[in-house]
Design an enzyme around this catalytic site. Sequence first.
Site, PDB file in Angstrom:
ATOM      1  N   GLU A   1       0.830  -1.212   0.000  1.00 35.26           N
ATOM      2  CA  GLU A   1       0.000   0.000   0.000  1.00 35.26           C
ATOM      3  C   GLU A   1       0.866   1.265   0.000  1.00 35.26           C
ATOM      4  O   GLU A   1       0.521   2.253  -0.644  1.00 35.26           O
ATOM      5  CB  GLU A   1      -0.963   0.007   1.196  1.00 35.26           C
TER       6      GLU A   1
ATOM      7  N   ASP B   1      -4.635  -5.338  -9.294  1.00 33.88           N
ATOM      8  CA  ASP B   1      -3.924  -4.150  -9.801  1.00 33.88           C
ATOM      9  C   ASP B   1      -3.431  -4.404 -11.218  1.00 33.88           C
ATOM     10  O   ASP B   1      -3.550  -3.541 -12.095  1.00 33.88           O
ATOM     11  CB  ASP B   1      -2.680  -3.852  -8.950  1.00 33.88           C
TER      12      ASP B   1
HETATM   13 ZN    ZN Z   1      -2.628  -3.077  -4.746  1.00 39.89          ZN
END
Ligand code: ZN
Length: 241
Positions: free
Chosen positions: A48, A124
């Site tokens: 993150e 992602d």
């Molecule tokens: Zn991610």
Amino acid sequence: AALLAGRKEKKEVTQAEFVEAVERQIAGLEKKSRRLNEKDKKIVAYHESGHAVIAEVTPEAKKVKKVSIVPRGLAALGYTLNLPEEDKYLMQKEELIAEVDTLLGGRAAEEVFIGKISTGAGNDLERATDILKSMVMIYGMTEVAGLMVLEKQSNKFVGGGFAQSKDYSEKLQEEVDSFIKNTLEQRYKHVKNTLKKYSPVIEKMVEELYEKEVIEGERVRELIKEFENPIKENDEDGNNS
Ligand code: ZN
């Protein structure tokens, strides 16, 4: 947001309820009871932080509102909430690439700081791939197909996805594939280099995430600023040389 405010018996809906409402919508309910083991926690904290730092140091990227390693919903172990500075309906090419970079930031941080990669970046990578695919196939933003549209938007919504009958050559398909693969590789390299440059910021963020589980975007910007313009010890006595 109104429901959340009501539950707290507030007379007005404030920013805090709106943010919580958006977070619930994006990532699901907070699962404070689901504890991450140490190994996962470390991966999530670096992952993150990687997203957040790339978003903040990339001028065209959406800015960070919040970084969290509190698990939410069914799948999210942590998340970085990015918000555009104002409502917008159009995306420029540079902004799409900035989005790709931000998405790659998580995986890149795992590789750079942990030395191993996990399954945490699956979604992602899917989103980054889709953005590049759209740039080539729908928006005429690359030299691969020029202004030729390879995927009609109408098909996309009816069929949901890219598995439609093709009316372009195998050769062009191959070029599209290698463009996407090469661009991802090239952006990934760039993102890894950026993260290496900002590694003191990442380490500090990870430390604070371990302590508090959540960091506000403002704090991320502060850490980056401190790193970019370190205050010299003897600057305090008004000596601005
Ligand atoms: Zn991610």
